[in-house]
Structure formats: structure tokens, C-alpha cells
Write a protein that holds these residues in place. Structure first.
Motif, mmCIF file in Angstrom:
data_model
loop_
_atom_site.group_PDB
_atom_site.id
_atom_site.type_symbol
_atom_site.label_atom_id
_atom_site.label_comp_id
_atom_site.label_asym_id
_atom_site.label_seq_id
_atom_site.Cartn_x
_atom_site.Cartn_y
_atom_site.Cartn_z
ATOM 1 N N GLU A 175 -32.913 38.666 -26.335
ATOM 2 C CA GLU A 175 -31.903 37.882 -27.047
ATOM 3 C C GLU A 175 -30.944 37.265 -26.024
ATOM 4 O OE1 GLU A 175 -30.283 38.794 -31.147
ATOM 5 O OE2 GLU A 175 -28.677 39.537 -29.875
ATOM 6 N N VAL A 176 -30.754 35.964 -26.105
ATOM 7 C CA VAL A 176 -30.010 35.212 -25.090
ATOM 8 C C VAL A 176 -28.635 34.838 -25.620
ATOM 9 C CG1 VAL A 176 -29.986 33.112 -23.683
ATOM 10 C CG2 VAL A 176 -32.144 34.320 -24.105
ATOM 11 N N SER A 177 -27.616 35.033 -24.790
ATOM 12 C CA SER A 177 -26.250 34.665 -25.144
ATOM 13 C C SER A 177 -25.953 33.245 -24.658
ATOM 14 C CB SER A 177 -25.269 35.648 -24.518
ATOM 15 O OG SER A 177 -25.237 35.483 -23.104
ATOM 16 N N ASP A 178 -24.794 32.736 -25.052
ATOM 17 C CA ASP A 178 -24.383 31.401 -24.625
ATOM 18 C C ASP A 178 -23.676 31.411 -23.269
ATOM 19 O OD1 ASP A 178 -25.358 30.255 -26.957
ATOM 20 O OD2 ASP A 178 -23.463 30.568 -28.037
ATOM 21 N N ALA A 179 -23.343 32.594 -22.771
ATOM 22 C CA ALA A 179 -22.563 32.686 -21.530
ATOM 23 C C ALA A 179 -23.383 32.204 -20.331
ATOM 24 C CB ALA A 179 -22.113 34.128 -21.307
ATOM 25 N N ASP A 180 -22.684 31.603 -19.376
ATOM 26 C CA ASP A 180 -23.292 31.174 -18.113
ATOM 27 C C ASP A 180 -22.653 32.001 -17.005
ATOM 28 O OD1 ASP A 180 -23.961 29.958 -15.710
ATOM 29 O OD2 ASP A 180 -23.941 27.937 -16.549
ATOM 30 N N PRO A 181 -23.333 33.018 -16.484
ATOM 31 C CA PRO A 181 -22.690 33.920 -15.521
ATOM 32 C C PRO A 181 -22.271 33.227 -14.236
ATOM 33 C CG PRO A 181 -25.047 34.355 -15.670
ATOM 34 C CD PRO A 181 -24.710 33.430 -16.787
ATOM 35 N N LEU A 182 -23.060 32.263 -13.769
ATOM 36 C CA LEU A 182 -22.694 31.570 -12.530
ATOM 37 C C LEU A 182 -21.478 30.663 -12.741
ATOM 38 C CD1 LEU A 182 -26.297 30.735 -11.282
ATOM 39 C CD2 LEU A 182 -24.740 32.507 -10.424
ATOM 40 N N ALA A 183 -21.404 30.023 -13.905
ATOM 41 C CA ALA A 183 -20.226 29.210 -14.217
ATOM 42 C C ALA A 183 -18.988 30.090 -14.359
ATOM 43 C CB ALA A 183 -20.464 28.416 -15.496
ATOM 44 N N ASP A 184 -19.159 31.245 -14.987
ATOM 45 C CA ASP A 184 -18.032 32.178 -15.100
ATOM 46 C C ASP A 184 -17.490 32.536 -13.729
ATOM 47 O OD1 ASP A 184 -18.062 32.257 -17.851
ATOM 48 O OD2 ASP A 184 -19.297 34.061 -17.968
ATOM 49 N N LEU A 185 -18.382 32.856 -12.809
ATOM 50 C CA LEU A 185 -17.940 33.206 -11.449
ATOM 51 C C LEU A 185 -17.236 32.031 -10.780
ATOM 52 C CD1 LEU A 185 -20.700 35.297 -9.601
ATOM 53 C CD2 LEU A 185 -18.371 35.981 -10.191
ATOM 54 N N ALA A 186 -17.816 30.852 -10.914
ATOM 55 C CA ALA A 186 -17.237 29.668 -10.263
ATOM 56 C C ALA A 186 -15.839 29.375 -10.777
ATOM 57 C CB ALA A 186 -18.147 28.455 -10.477
ATOM 58 N N GLU A 187 -15.577 29.760 -12.042
ATOM 59 C CA GLU A 187 -14.266 29.496 -12.628
ATOM 60 C C GLU A 187 -13.343 30.712 -12.582
ATOM 61 O OE1 GLU A 187 -14.990 27.903 -16.525
ATOM 62 O OE2 GLU A 187 -16.422 26.415 -15.764
ATOM 63 N N GLY A 188 -13.740 31.719 -11.806
ATOM 64 C CA GLY A 188 -12.859 32.863 -11.579
ATOM 65 C C GLY A 188 -12.892 33.928 -12.659
ATOM 66 N N ARG A 189 -13.893 33.868 -13.560
ATOM 67 C CA ARG A 189 -14.007 34.875 -14.616
ATOM 68 C C ARG A 189 -15.043 35.932 -14.225
ATOM 69 N NH1 ARG A 189 -13.985 30.020 -17.595
ATOM 70 N NH2 ARG A 189 -16.267 30.131 -17.768
ATOM 71 N N ILE A 190 -14.848 37.142 -14.718
ATOM 72 C CA ILE A 190 -15.816 38.208 -14.493
ATOM 73 C C ILE A 190 -16.931 38.074 -15.533
ATOM 74 C CG2 ILE A 190 -16.200 40.708 -14.468
ATOM 75 C CD1 ILE A 190 -14.544 39.689 -12.136
ATOM 76 N N PRO A 191 -18.169 37.878 -15.107
ATOM 77 C CA PRO A 191 -19.250 37.675 -16.073
ATOM 78 C C PRO A 191 -19.683 38.985 -16.738
ATOM 79 C CG PRO A 191 -20.136 37.654 -13.853
ATOM 80 C CD PRO A 191 -18.638 37.752 -13.706
ATOM 81 N N ALA A 192 -20.093 38.900 -17.988
ATOM 82 C CA ALA A 192 -20.572 40.086 -18.711
ATOM 83 C C ALA A 192 -21.989 40.454 -18.295
ATOM 84 C CB ALA A 192 -20.522 39.832 -20.217
ATOM 85 N N LEU A 193 -22.757 39.491 -17.791
ATOM 86 C CA LEU A 193 -24.162 39.716 -17.421
ATOM 87 C C LEU A 193 -24.914 40.371 -18.578
ATOM 88 C CD1 LEU A 193 -23.872 40.943 -13.705
ATOM 89 C CD2 LEU A 193 -23.796 38.616 -14.614
ATOM 90 N N ARG A 194 -24.742 39.798 -19.771
ATOM 91 C CA ARG A 194 -25.266 40.448 -20.972
ATOM 92 C C ARG A 194 -26.784 40.609 -20.934
ATOM 93 N NH1 ARG A 194 -27.240 39.589 -26.126
ATOM 94 N NH2 ARG A 194 -26.373 40.974 -27.742
ATOM 95 N N GLU A 195 -27.511 39.596 -20.475
ATOM 96 C CA GLU A 195 -28.972 39.700 -20.438
ATOM 97 C C GLU A 195 -29.425 40.773 -19.458
ATOM 98 O OE1 GLU A 195 -27.839 36.033 -22.313
ATOM 99 O OE2 GLU A 195 -27.296 36.847 -20.343
ATOM 100 N N LEU A 196 -28.741 40.873 -18.328
ATOM 101 C CA LEU A 196 -29.085 41.931 -17.372
ATOM 102 C C LEU A 196 -28.803 43.309 -17.984
ATOM 103 C CD1 LEU A 196 -30.040 42.464 -14.433
ATOM 104 C CD2 LEU A 196 -27.626 42.619 -13.812
ATOM 105 N N GLN A 197 -27.679 43.447 -18.673
ATOM 106 C CA GLN A 197 -27.374 44.716 -19.322
ATOM 107 C C GLN A 197 -28.391 45.045 -20.407
ATOM 108 O OE1 GLN A 197 -23.311 46.029 -20.159
ATOM 109 N NE2 GLN A 197 -22.595 44.008 -19.544
#
Length: 508
Positions: free
Chosen positions: A299-321
Motif C-alpha cells: 500500500e503506497v502513501s502520498d508522501a515523498d520522502p526525498l522531498a520531505d528531506l529536501a524541505e527540512g522535514r523528517i520523513p515517515a518512510l511509511r513504505e519502508l516501515q
């Protein structure tokens, strides 16, 4: 069982998208490790005793109670008690406490109070909690698809495992003869569900670590896995058969195996996995998980982990979890985010539940103390011990419990009880002392481990002796298992550690 999902069926496109998202998550994780994004960059936080305990539910007649949803509604404490895969299971999350001073005594009392409160609310449903690695009154008829807890994640997990496998799961195990006999019993059964996984109830221990500290702690935990199981074995019976002292270890692996025989013959790795090498970085484990294992719940989320990092946010890495949560390493790497900060944990999964609160606390204390001492040693233990030897120790301990002979550097092959008494108890005491745990707490918990070794009595050993004595007195197997479980529940409720339990019956 991890994060909830919304879908029960997945397409090929879903799987391809999920694979790409896992790759993005891996890129983000690698950057976070390289750039020092984690909360614990330079040193691990103060260690805490964090636990999850899985329970079985039984009726007054000691048969499985298929009522976890009703029981949870009665308990009405969703922060502490949650569903598990089988209708006869619930899981309890124990509020973490520091490993210093007398704090573990407070955790122990809090655990007792939570269980007392839950027990008071459950009796209207003819159900009670049992802390045991495998419920001895479980029969194969209790392990069908109709016993899966009504939850999209559990239903999807069952569907995806069987879709990947393409055939029924085979449960197959040769047992260890009961005391006073020389007959090794055998379990042979096919199952069309993953509910046998729910028969394997465990104690899971968590330790949060800085990235630089993760690899040595994981390696040390692998070294100790066999010793942990030998000391705590509590799963000797299933479907009326006397199996291994800790049958949970092989049967959990079989119950979640997505490989038909041909893939096993090709060397495809099992989803319940000890691993195959010592590691240098936590990234090693996540890379293996993404490289070797197909997605079960893509199941895929809408989050973009690399974009989150680039914008200073901590990514959830939901698919990896999500992916990581369907690969059942005995020492599992965990990435998580809490209070806006990313962190890593080791989830130690080798221990069975029970037999008592005090035994549970002792098992946890021994693990944390021995782990700390092994990591702090001048020469790393894993540099003097092959990975295969650590894996073989786990198998031998699961089969024979405290009767196992284990390999240890500078000692060779030695009885598990002697290894603990002569080598590891002093190390565990030193490790807990370095955490700051009081002498009072250390003596309380490690004294229980010592008593188990001196009396050679684990939960599994007590169960096996009790059933053997009942059968010598003329009871058939089902009657003996029910009577033994009734004795077990009474002793568990009394609260004395298992090495002090009455053995008059087993000495008949």
C-alpha cells in the motif's frame, strides 16, 4: 502486527509503485544516516525497558476463548491492549521505564496493575489472559481462516502469503521425548491460513540506539539469542503433541513461509530470518530486506520522502516501515519517528511470553544487562564467533531448552545452564550496574535467572514434567494438557517465578 491498511487486494501496478517507494525510502534513510539527521547522532539515549507482551485468551475450561474484540471492548484501554492476528490473542504495550535506580520495580508493579485491571473486566466474557509461548490446548481446528481477527491488515496478510506461496502451508516438526519416555512425537499438518502464527505468543523487547551504536548492539543480540531462548523456553505443546522446548521458533517460521519447496531448494530466504552475516551499519539490514523480499502489503502513501528531506522535514518512510513489518527477523531493525525526531530501535523477538510477570521482568533484565556487557567488552564477541554458530545456538536452544549444549568462545560446547551461571550472569549484573540499575533490582531479577539454572526449570520444563506425570497417573493427553494448563494459570496468577512452582506432581 504493525500499521493498519485500507486495501485487501493489490495489483501488479501497486507492487511496482511500492518497490519504487521503498527504493526512495532507502535513499532517504541513507542520506539521513550520512548527514546526521537522527535525534541520537553522537550517543544513544538513556536506555529504557520497553516491552510488548502477547497473551492468549482461555475460557474457564481452559479451551481457547475466541473473543479478543469483546475482551478489548471490556478492558477499554486501547493505549495498552490491542488486537493480534488470532481471535484468541491480544497484545499489551508496557509503558517504558528507565534502566536505572529502582525504576524497573515500578514497571513491574505497573504491569501487574494493568493485568489486574484487565482481568477484573474480562470475566463477563468467560475469558482470562495467559502468559505462555504456545497455548497447549490449541488444536488444529482452532487455527483455520475463520479465526483471523476482523481487520483488513490481517486478512490481507493471509491472502498475500498464500498468493505468494501458491499452496497450503505445511507444519512439520519432530518433538523431544517427554521425561521418562523415549518416544519422539511428530506434528504433521497442512493449513490454509496463517493463524498458526498466532499460536506463537512472544515477549518483544525494544532498545533505542544511536546509528553508530546500532550495529554492535545488533551483533551482540544475535550472539545472545540462543542463550535467551534456552533460559526462557515456554512453548512445548501444540495440537496435542509434545514438540520442542520452544516450538514457537520453528513453527512461527513455517506459519509465515511464502516459499514452496522449489524456492526453498533454490536457497530463497525465509521471511522469518535469523540473517546470514554480522553487520557494519543498520543500513545493511534494511538493504537486505528491500533486496531479498517481495512486498506482502504494497500500500503506497502520498508522501515523498526525498522531498520531505529536501524541505527540512523528517520523513515517515511509511513504505519502508510497512515492508519491514512483514519480515520477521528475530532481532528486527525498526525505523520510527516520535515527537518529530527520527530514531532507530532493535526489536528483540526471540522470547516467548510468560510464565509470570516476575519471570518476564527477569528475562528482560538479563537481556539488557548481558547485551550491554557484550557490547562493552574489549574484544567484540562476534569477532570470535561465527554467525553460523550463533544461528545453531538458537536452533539447539529452541529444541532442548536448558538441556542444550551451546557454543561459546574460549569455552567451546557447554551446557546452557553452566554457561549462564559461570559466564553470563556476572556479565549481566555488570551491564545492568553500568546502566545504573540498583543492586536491589539486579538481585531480584538475576536471582530468578540463577534459580532457573540451578533448578533446571523453565516454563517448558515444568509443563513437560507436569504432563508426563499426569500421563503416568493414567490421564490421556488432552486431559493432561487441560489439567496442566489449569495448574499453570493458578501458578501464574499466584505470581511466584516458575523455578519455585510446585513440582510435587511432576515427581510422582
Amino acid at each position: 502486527m504493525g500499521t493498519d491498511i485500507t486495501a485487501c487486494a493489490f495489483t501488479g501496478a501497486d507492487r511496482r509503485r511500492f518497490r519504487r517507494k521503498v527504493a526512495d525510502c532507502m535513499d532517504a534513510l541513507e542520506r539521513m544516516l550520512r548527514d546526521g539527521t537522527f535525534a541520537d547522532v553522537h550517543a544513544s539515549p538513556e536506555p529504557q525497558l520497553g516491552m510488548e507482551i502477547e497473551f492468549n485468551l482461555v475460557r474457564d475450561d481452559m479451551s481457547p476463548a475466541m473473543s479478543n474484540l469483546e475482551v478489548l471492548q471490556a478492558i477499554d484501554d486501547h493505549a495498552v491492549f490491542q488486537t493480534e492476528l488470532g481471535q484468541f490473542n491480544v497484545e499489551m504495550n508496557v509503558e517504558p521505564g528507565p534502566l536505572s535506580g529502582d525504576a524497573t520495580l515500578d514497571v513491574e508493579e505497573s504491569l501487574r496493575e494493568s493485568l489486574r485491571r484487565a482481568d477484573d473486566r474480562m470475566h463477563l466474557f468467560d475469558a482470562q489472559l495467559v502468559m505462555i509461548g504456545m497455548l497447549p490446548t490449541l488444536e488444529l481446528d482452532h487455527l483455520g481462516r475463520d479465526r483471523i481477527t476482523a481487520n483488513p491488515r490481517y486478512e490481507a496478510l493471509n491472502e498475500q502469503i498464500f498468493a505468494a506461496r501458491g499452496e497450503d502451508i505445511e507444519l512439520e516438526l519432530d518433538g523431544v521425548p517427554l521425561p521418562g519416555t523415549d518416544v519422539a512425537e511428530r506434528l504433521r499438518a497442512d493449513t490454509n491460513s496463517v493463524v498458526p502464527e498466532a499460536a506463537c505468543t512472544s515477549l518483544q523487547l525494544h532498545l533505542r540506539l544511536a546509528p553508530d551504536d546500532f550495529a554492535p548492539h545488533w551483533n551482540a543480540a544475535q550472539c545472545l539469542a540462543g542463550v535467551q531462548v534456552a533460559l526462557a523456553a515456554n512453548s512445548p505443546f501444540l495440537a496435542g503433541k509434545a514438540l520442542w522446548h520452544e516450538s514457537r521458533i520453528p513453527l512461527f517460521a513455517q506459519a509465515t513461509d511464502t516459499r514452496p519447496l522449489e524456492l526453498k531448494n533454490q536457497g530463497v530466504r525465509p521471511r522469518v530470518w535469523f540473517g546470514e552475516r554480522w553487520i557494519e551499519s543498520p543500513l545493511d539490514l534494511f538493504e537486505e530486506n528491500s533486496r531479498y523480499f517481495t512486498a506482502l502489503l504494497p500500500e503506497v502513501s502520498d508522501a515523498d520522502p526525498l522531498a520531505d528531506l529536501a524541505e527540512g522535514r523528517i520523513p515517515a518512510l511509511r513504505e519502508l516501515q510497512m515492508h519491514n513489518g512483514t519480515i520477521y527477523r528475530w532481532n528486527r531493525p525498526v525505523y520510527d519517528v516520535s515527537d518529530g525526531q527520527a530514531h532507530l530501535r532493535i526489536e528483540n523477538r526471540v522470547l516467548p511470553a510468560g510464565p509470570t510477570v516476575l519471570d518476564t521482568m527477569a528475562n528482560a533484565a538479563f537481556y539488557y544487562g548481558a547485551l550491554r556487557a557484550v557490547v562493552d567488552a574489549d574484544i567484540p564477541l562476534w569477532r570470535r564467533m561465527t554467525f553460523d554458530a550463533a544461528h545453531e545456538n538458537l536452533r539447539l536452544a529452541a529444541e532442548f531448552g536448558l538441556d542444550a549444549r551451546l557454543y561459546w568462545p574460549d569455552v567451546g560446547w557447554v551446557g546452557a545452564d553452566e554457561l549462564v551461571l559461570r559466564r553470563l550472569l556476572p556479565l549481566a549484573d555488570a551491564g545492568l550496574a553500568s546502566f545504573g540499575l540498583s543492586a536491589r533490582a539486579r538481585d531480584r531479577y538475576l536471582g530468578i535467572i540463577e534459580g532457573r539454572c540451578l533448578n533446571r526449570r523453565t516454563g517448558a520444563a515444568w509443563q513437560r514434567h507436569n504432563v508426563a506425570a499426569r500421563e503416568r497417573a493414567g490421564e490421556d493427553r488432552r486431559v493432561a494438557l487441560t489439567g496442566m494448563l489449569r495448574d499453570y494459570v493458578a501458578a501464574m496468577t499466584d505470581g511466584r517465578p516458575v523455578h519455585e512452582w510446585d513440582v510435587a506432581r511432576s515427581e510422582l
